[in-house]
Write an enzyme that holds these catalytic residues in place. Structure first.
Site, PDB file in Angstrom:
ATOM      1  N   GLY A   1      10.515  -2.126  61.605  1.00  0.00           N
ATOM      2  CA  GLY A   1       9.242  -2.430  60.945  1.00  0.00           C
ATOM      3  C   GLY A   1       9.377  -2.195  59.444  1.00  0.00           C
TER       4      GLY A   1
ATOM      5  N   ARG B   1      14.205  -6.418  64.157  1.00  0.00           N
ATOM      6  CA  ARG B   1      14.669  -5.469  65.184  1.00  0.00           C
ATOM      7  C   ARG B   1      15.815  -6.187  65.880  1.00  0.00           C
ATOM      8  NH1 ARG B   1      10.541  -1.779  64.946  1.00  0.00           N
ATOM      9  NH2 ARG B   1       8.470  -2.644  64.569  1.00  0.00           N
TER      10      ARG B   1
ATOM     11  N   ASP C   1      13.707   5.255  63.420  1.00  0.00           N
ATOM     12  CA  ASP C   1      14.612   5.831  64.431  1.00  0.00           C
ATOM     13  C   ASP C   1      15.468   4.775  65.150  1.00  0.00           C
ATOM     14  OD1 ASP C   1      12.362   4.872  65.677  1.00  0.00           O
ATOM     15  OD2 ASP C   1      12.193   6.516  67.115  1.00  0.00           O
TER      16      ASP C   1
ATOM     17  N   THR D   1       9.791   4.026  57.160  1.00  0.00           N
ATOM     18  CA  THR D   1       8.890   3.633  58.247  1.00  0.00           C
ATOM     19  C   THR D   1       7.507   4.186  57.958  1.00  0.00           C
ATOM     20  OG1 THR D   1       8.278   4.039  60.560  1.00  0.00           O
ATOM     21  CG2 THR D   1       9.818   5.599  59.610  1.00  0.00           C
TER      22      THR D   1
ATOM     23  N   ASP E   1       5.540   5.152  60.061  1.00  0.00           N
ATOM     24  CA  ASP E   1       5.165   6.093  61.124  1.00  0.00           C
ATOM     25  C   ASP E   1       5.370   7.574  60.758  1.00  0.00           C
ATOM     26  OD1 ASP E   1       4.665   3.793  62.492  1.00  0.00           O
ATOM     27  OD2 ASP E   1       6.417   3.917  63.796  1.00  0.00           O
TER      28      ASP E   1
ATOM     29  N   ASP F   1       7.707   9.571  61.477  1.00  0.00           N
ATOM     30  CA  ASP F   1       8.032  10.350  62.666  1.00  0.00           C
ATOM     31  C   ASP F   1       9.497  10.803  62.741  1.00  0.00           C
ATOM     32  OD1 ASP F   1       8.996   7.797  62.956  1.00  0.00           O
ATOM     33  OD2 ASP F   1       8.295   7.500  65.004  1.00  0.00           O
TER      34      ASP F   1
ATOM     35  N   ARG G   1       3.034   3.725  66.493  1.00  0.00           N
ATOM     36  CA  ARG G   1       3.861   3.551  67.697  1.00  0.00           C
ATOM     37  C   ARG G   1       3.596   4.623  68.743  1.00  0.00           C
ATOM     38  NH1 ARG G   1       8.748   0.329  68.711  1.00  0.00           N
ATOM     39  NH2 ARG G   1       8.369  -0.512  66.690  1.00  0.00           N
TER      40      ARG G   1
HETATM   41  O1  F6P Z   1       7.385   1.304  63.377  1.00  0.00           O
HETATM   42  C1  F6P Z   1       6.476   0.707  62.530  1.00  0.00           C
HETATM   43  C2  F6P Z   1       5.412  -0.007  63.309  1.00  0.00           C
HETATM   44  O2  F6P Z   1       4.514  -0.600  62.403  1.00  0.00           O
HETATM   45  C3  F6P Z   1       4.654   0.859  64.332  1.00  0.00           C
HETATM   46  O3  F6P Z   1       3.659   1.642  63.739  1.00  0.00           O
HETATM   47  C4  F6P Z   1       4.146  -0.176  65.267  1.00  0.00           C
HETATM   48  O4  F6P Z   1       3.931   0.357  66.550  1.00  0.00           O
HETATM   49  C5  F6P Z   1       5.253  -1.191  65.301  1.00  0.00           C
HETATM   50  O5  F6P Z   1       5.974  -1.033  64.101  1.00  0.00           O
HETATM   51  C6  F6P Z   1       4.793  -2.608  65.425  1.00  0.00           C
HETATM   52  O6  F6P Z   1       5.918  -3.409  65.535  1.00  0.00           O
HETATM   53  P1  F6P Z   1       5.870  -4.995  65.457  1.00  0.00           P
HETATM   54  O7  F6P Z   1       5.540  -5.366  64.045  1.00  0.00           O
HETATM   55  O8  F6P Z   1       7.233  -5.406  65.836  1.00  0.00           O
HETATM   56  O9  F6P Z   1       4.809  -5.414  66.413  1.00  0.00           O
END
Ligand code: F6P
Length: 344
Positions: free
Chosen positions: A16, A81, A112, A135, A137, A139, A181
Site C-alpha cells: 500500500g 503487492r 510488513d 505504511t 498503518d 504497525d 488492516r
Molecule cells: O497497508 C495499507 C492499507 O491501506 C491498509 O490500511 C488497508 O487495509 C490496505 O492497505 C488496503 O489495501 P488495498 O489498497 O490493496 O485494498
C-alpha cells in the site's frame, strides 16, 4: 579516491502506498549522489525486479527526476503487492535482475508484507537488504512511526471534523470506518483526536463480544441522545465488525431502532500531500538508509525511536505487529466512562 564499495543501489516502493514515499526516494537519491552512488529505481514494486526483461521496469534515477516530488502523495516509482516474490521462481528472477544490473544494495520502502519479501530474498542474494518503513498503518515493530501514518491520521481527522459539523447540525449518529488492516493505530489516534464518543478497534473489542457490544452501544447512544442532544461519532477499524461500518449501522437500526449513518473513509486516507512530519521522517530515513549501506549494515529496517534514527533487524520488525500504546487505550476508556456518566 573513495573507499566506498557500493556503486549501485536499487530502490522500489511496495505494498500500500503511503504519503512520504516520494520524499524517501528523493532522500535516498540525494544522499547517494553525495557519495557518487547510482540509484536505480524499479517500478511497480517487486514486479519491477521480476519482470526485468521489460526495460521500462528499471531506470537510473537522475536528480532531475526528484525535483518537486517531496510534497507529492503516492509514489512515482508506482507500487504493487507481489505474491510472486514469495515463490522460488520469483526470487530467482529477482536475483537475476539484481545481478544483471550490478546492484550492490536494495532498499525497499513498504510495510510488513514488503519486508517479508526482503527476508525471503536474504537466502538467495548476497547484496545488502535495507527496509524503510512506509505504511499508513504504523504497525511495524521497532519504529515509533512509519512514513505516511501522520498524514493518514491528519486526513482522517480533517474528514471527521467535517462530519462532526453536519452530525451536530442534525444531532445525528455516524459510524466512520478507518483503515489499518489489522491494527488500530489509525483508529485510536484519529478517534481520540476527533473526540469520537466511541473507538472500536482490535485492541478493545473481539468478535466474540459482538452481541453484548451491540446492546451496550445501543444503550449508550440512547443515553447520550436523551441527555446531551448532540452528535455521536463512533470510529471503527476496518476488518473488525463483520460487514464493517455499514453492517454495524444496520445492526443498530434493526436491534434498537437507532438511525445512524455509515461512512467508509477508505483510500482517501492513503492519498494527499505528506504532512511535514512525514516529509521529515522520510528524509531522515532515506539518508540513514544510504549511510547504513555505506557502513556495511545488512538485513535491517531503518527505524525511529525516541526521535532518533536507529537500525532494527528486519526479522524483528515483522515478527510482531506493533501494539497501540496502552496509554492511548486507557485514555479512551476513561473518556468513554465520563461520557457515559454525562459528566461532560
Ligand atoms: O497497508 C495499507 C492499507 O491501506 C491498509 O490500511 C488497508 O487495509 C490496505 O492497505 C488496503 O489495501 P488495498 O489498497 O490493496 O485494498
Amino acid at each position: 579516491m573513495s573507499n566506498i564499495k557500493c556503486k549501485r543501489i536499487a530502490i522500489l516502493t511496495s505494498g500500500g502506498d503511503a504519503p512520504g514515499m516520494n520524499a524517501a526516494i528523493r532522500a535516498v537519491v540525494l544522499a547517494a549522489h553525495h557519495y557518487h552512488i547510482d540509484v536505480i529505481g524499479f517500478y511497480h514494486g517487486y514486479n519491477g525486479l521480476i519482470c526485468a526483461e521489460n526495460i521500462s521496469q528499471a531506470k537510473l534515477i537522475k536528480l532531475s527526476d526528484i525535483n518537486s516530488v517531496i510534497h507529492r502523495g503516492g509514489t512515482f516509482l508506482k507500487s504493487a503487492r507481489c505474491e510472486q516474490m514469495l515463490t522460488e521462481d520469483g526470487l530467482e528472477q529477482a536475483v537475476k535482475t539484481l545481478t544483471k544490473e550490478n546492484i550492490d544494495a536494495l532498499i525497499v520502502v513498504g510495510g510488513d508484507g514488503s519486508f517479508n519479501g526482503l527476508l525471503a530474498l536474504k537466502d538467495y542474494w548476497q547484496g545488502q537488504l535495507i527496509g524503510i518503513p512506509g505504511t499508513i498503518d504504523n504497525d511495524l515493530d521497532g519504529t515509533d512511526f512509519t512514513i505516511g501514518f501522520a498524514t493518514a491520521v491528519n486526513t482522517a481527522i480533517n474528514a471527521i471534523d467535517k462530519i462532526r459539523d453536519t452530525a451536530d447540525a442534525f444531532e445525528r449518529i455516524f459510524i466512520v470506518e478507518l483503515m489499518g488492516r489489522h491494527s488500530g493505530h489509525i483508529t485510536f489516534n484519529v478517534g481520540i483526536a476527533c473526540g469520537a464518543e466511541q473507538v472500536l478497534s482490535f485492541e478493545n473489542f473481539s468478535a466474540a463480544e459482538q452481541q453484548s457490544k451491540l446492546k451496550n452501544l445501543a444503550s449508550e447512544i440512547k443515553n447520550a441522545q436523551q441527555n446531551r442532544h448532540s452528535s455521536y461519532i463512533i470510529v471503527i477499524a476496518e476488518n473488525l465488525w463483520p460487514g464493517g461500518a455499514i453492517e454495524l449501522a444496520k445492526n443498530l437500526t434493526e436491534s434498537a431502532g437507532i438511525d445512524c449513518t455509515a461512512c467508509v473513509l477508505g483510500h482517501i486516507q492513503r492519498g494527499g500531500s505528506p504532512v511535514p512530519k512525514d516529509r521529515l521522517l522520510a528524509t531522515k530515513m532515506g539518508v540513514a538508509a544510504v549511510q547504513a549501506i555505506i557502513t556495511g549494515e545488512n538485513h535491517i529496517m531503518i527505524a525511529e525511536q525516541n526521535s532518533g534514527t536507529c537500525y532494527v533487524a528486519l526479522e524483528q520488525a515483522v515478527k510482531h505487529r506493533k501494539k497501540v500504546s496502552q496509554q492511548l487505550i486507557d485514555a479512551q476508556t476513561n473518556i468513554l466512562a465520563l461520557t457515559a456518566q454525562n459528566q461532560y
